[in-house]
Design a protein around this motif. Sequence first.
Motif, PDB file in Angstrom:
ATOM      1  N   PHE A 224     -15.286  60.937 -53.907  1.00 15.27           N
ATOM      2  CA  PHE A 224     -16.929  60.612 -53.833  1.00 15.27           C
ATOM      3  C   PHE A 224     -17.756  61.741 -53.167  1.00 15.27           C
ATOM      4  O   PHE A 224     -18.803  62.090 -53.668  1.00 15.27           O
ATOM      5  N   ARG A 225     -17.163  62.225 -52.074  1.00 13.58           N
ATOM      6  CA  ARG A 225     -17.788  63.451 -51.413  1.00 13.58           C
ATOM      7  C   ARG A 225     -18.120  64.816 -52.310  1.00 13.58           C
ATOM      8  O   ARG A 225     -18.834  65.294 -52.480  1.00 13.58           O
TER       9      ARG A 225
ATOM     10  N   ASN B  63     -10.981  65.457 -43.338  1.00 13.20           N
ATOM     11  CA  ASN B  63     -11.756  66.689 -42.877  1.00 13.20           C
ATOM     12  C   ASN B  63     -11.918  67.844 -43.718  1.00 13.20           C
ATOM     13  O   ASN B  63     -12.626  68.882 -43.487  1.00 13.20           O
ATOM     14  N   VAL B  64     -11.625  67.613 -45.335  1.00 10.92           N
ATOM     15  CA  VAL B  64     -11.782  68.602 -46.320  1.00 10.92           C
ATOM     16  C   VAL B  64     -13.266  68.599 -46.403  1.00 10.92           C
ATOM     17  O   VAL B  64     -13.960  67.770 -46.724  1.00 10.92           O
ATOM     18  N   GLN B  65     -13.853  70.010 -46.353  1.00  9.41           N
ATOM     19  CA  GLN B  65     -15.205  70.144 -46.671  1.00  9.41           C
ATOM     20  C   GLN B  65     -15.435  70.597 -47.953  1.00  9.41           C
ATOM     21  O   GLN B  65     -14.675  71.605 -48.501  1.00  9.41           O
TER      22      GLN B  65
ATOM     23  N   ILE C  91     -12.246  70.662 -59.166  1.00 13.05           N
ATOM     24  CA  ILE C  91     -10.804  70.483 -59.238  1.00 13.05           C
ATOM     25  C   ILE C  91     -10.549  69.048 -58.561  1.00 13.05           C
ATOM     26  O   ILE C  91      -9.703  68.308 -59.222  1.00 13.05           O
ATOM     27  N   ILE C  92     -11.275  68.599 -57.545  1.00 10.05           N
ATOM     28  CA  ILE C  92     -10.901  67.263 -56.849  1.00 10.05           C
ATOM     29  C   ILE C  92     -11.146  66.339 -57.751  1.00 10.05           C
ATOM     30  O   ILE C  92     -10.616  65.278 -58.156  1.00 10.05           O
TER      31      ILE C  92
END
Length: 115
Positions: free
Chosen positions: A90-91, A37-39, A48-49
Amino acid sequence: MIESPKNSHIYPDYSSLNKPQINKLGLLQPLGNFVDNVQIKNSHLAHIICRIIPCCCPFERDIYLLGLTVHIPALCKLNPLYNEFVSLRFRALSYLADVCGEDISKYICGDEESR
């Protein structure tokens, strides 16, 4: 108006196959749901991700010893949250490329030398 085929009801629904099963006991389900659910809403978070989550398993190696090659397989898939983290990365990459229009090639592992 396009009508669906008369036999459309016989096609199975495969949408549930893409949902990873976290843990049979469900102990990690809340953490998995949180990661899912991280947007991604800004480029700073996306960068960072992409830096924290590697593009390929860092544990996979070939060890050369006395003329023999020993291959250590990728162990990342043993992580019960592996699919959620790959999806999050990927998001983040999609956000950077599609929304921000940035070049994401620096975050993609293309060859053995980039590991």
